[in-house]
Design an enzyme around this catalytic site. Structure first.
Site, PDB file in Angstrom:
ATOM      1  N   HIS A  54       0.852  -1.165   0.016  1.00 24.35           N
ATOM      2  CA  HIS A  54       0.079   0.002   0.171  1.00 24.35           C
ATOM      3  C   HIS A  54       0.910   1.312   0.095  1.00 24.35           C
ATOM      4  CE1 HIS A  54      -3.815   2.288   0.867  1.00 24.35           C
ATOM      5  NE2 HIS A  54      -2.912   3.136   1.347  1.00 24.35           N
ATOM      6  N   CYS A  55       0.717   2.245  -0.987  1.00 23.13           N
ATOM      7  CA  CYS A  55       1.706   3.178  -1.098  1.00 23.13           C
ATOM      8  C   CYS A  55       0.817   4.424  -0.647  1.00 23.13           C
ATOM      9  CB  CYS A  55       1.958   3.456  -2.843  1.00 23.13           C
ATOM     10  SG  CYS A  55       3.116   4.948  -2.702  1.00 23.13           S
ATOM     11  N   VAL A  56       1.440   4.972   0.388  1.00 20.15           N
ATOM     12  CA  VAL A  56       0.744   6.307   1.038  1.00 20.15           C
ATOM     13  C   VAL A  56       0.879   7.296  -0.102  1.00 20.15           C
ATOM     14  CG1 VAL A  56       0.961   5.462   3.357  1.00 20.15           C
ATOM     15  CG2 VAL A  56       2.746   6.891   2.231  1.00 20.15           C
ATOM     16  N   ASN A  69      -1.926   6.891  -2.363  1.00 22.16           N
ATOM     17  CA  ASN A  69      -3.090   6.654  -1.448  1.00 22.16           C
ATOM     18  C   ASN A  69      -3.796   5.623  -2.055  1.00 22.16           C
ATOM     19  OD1 ASN A  69      -4.822   7.172   0.703  1.00 22.16           O
ATOM     20  ND2 ASN A  69      -6.142   8.496  -0.565  1.00 22.16           N
TER      21      ASN A  69
END
Length: 342
Positions: free
Chosen positions: A180-182, A185
């Site tokens: 999951h890439c912040v 998002n």
């Protein structure tokens, strides 16, 4: 004053922990995550309880719920860099008659990067639902080491597919889950991995192009002014020839924002370039970040712990089909038809 000093130390510590968590986002069991957890336990003895609670709520909101904060930070950083590049570097380089294509290259790469960013953040990464579970289960076979048959996700109440993982931030299982890439998002999975890879490469390209043009501008200034042939008086009153350290100091005093921006984009290019090479190597070998981390733990445990014959086998990547086929699978995700051929 003591409280202000303590608060300053506390803020710096929190920022350091946030930096560590950013680096290990999507890899909760990694070395950096364990180090951050251990550091937070030590700091809990010296940090006031109320500040701990506020920080925990803030970190939970940042890293355990979907948030647009890092997207905003991403946009703000790009706006600051390109604002400085446009306001000063572009104008100076235009007066020095730099090639127009070279000056426009950072903007062209920025346009491509924004497009890949939007596609990656808006695309479905491969959310597994009851309607598509039956078809996706046939795409990849379980390897018996990282992925086992018959395990049910307690949250989604669906059988876990090979190469999938439940994302607590998105609240769903993702097909061919990477992380999951912040910054976008969104999860990176089977259906948007190509956009994420292109996003990384174009982002690295924008930083490298901006650094190249800015460095070329400063070098051109030094050459035109014959600065390297000059001399200066040091603090002790002695005459010295201009050296690299004096040159950097002089440029920083003359163009502080440009030199600061150059240092930032150079560091960014090195960091993004390293991460892009890592992600590209995973794509070429048909691995995900999640599988890479799990395989490292599996290999370590296999070496350290004795396994009787017929028990836990050593890890072997069964999903790699050669460089070109692996790249094809990134840009054209495996379908149910391809899964049946295995």
């Amino acid at each position: 004053m003591e409280f202000v000093t303590l608060l300053g130390i506390y803020v710096c510590t929190v920022l350091a922990v946030i930096a560590l968590l950013c680096l290990c986002s999507g890899r909760k069991e990694g070395f950096l995550a364990r180090s951050a957890s251990a550091a937070s336990q030590v700091l809990s003895f010296v940090i006031p309880t109320q500040l701990q609670r506020v920080t925990q709520r803030a970190l939970h909101r940042l890293f355990h719920t979907r948030s647009c904060l890092f997207v905003g930070l991403h946009v703000a950083l790009q706006a600051a860099v390109y604002g400085e590049y446009t306001w000063e570097v572009f104008g100076y380089c235009w007066e020095l008659q730099f090639p127009l294509l070279l000056l426009l290259l950072p903007y062209l790469l920025l346009a491509a990067n924004v497009g890949c960013f939007v596609l990656c953040s808006r695309a479905d990464p491969g959310i597994i639902t009851k309607s598509n579970h039956a078809s996706l289960v046939k795409v990849y076979a379980c390897d018996g080491v990282l992925f086992q048959k018959g395990i049910v996700c307690p949250t989604c109440n669906l059988e876990k597919l090979a190469r999938s993982k439940h994302c607590s931030l998105c609240g769903a299982c993702v097909h061919r889950f990477d992380h999951h890439c912040v910054w976008v998002n969104n999860c990176v999975g089977a259906f948007n991995a190509k956009y994420f890879l292109l996003y990384l490469l174009t982002l690295t390209g924008t930083a490298a192009a901006t650094a190249t043009v800015t460095a070329a501008f400063l070098v051109q200034l030094v050459l035109l002014s014959n600065m390297m042939e000059g001399r200066y008086i040091d603090d002790e009153g002695r005459e010295r020839a201009v050296d690299l350290l004096f040159l950097i100091q002089h440029l920083f005093m003359t163009f502080p924002r440009i030199v600061f921006m150059l240092g930032f984009v150079v560091l960014l290019t090195l960091a993004l370039g390293t991460y892009s090479c890592f992600m590209l190597s995973l794509a070429l070998t048909n691995q995900t970040s999640n599988e890479w981390c799990k395989s490292r733990r599996s290999i370590s445990s296999h070496r350290l712990l004795p396994h009787p014959p017929g028990r836990q086998p050593a890890y072997k990547n069964i999903y790699s089909k050669g460089v070109w086929m692996n790249l094809k699978e990134i840009f054209i995700p495996a379908t149910m038809v391809e899964g049946k051929k295995k």
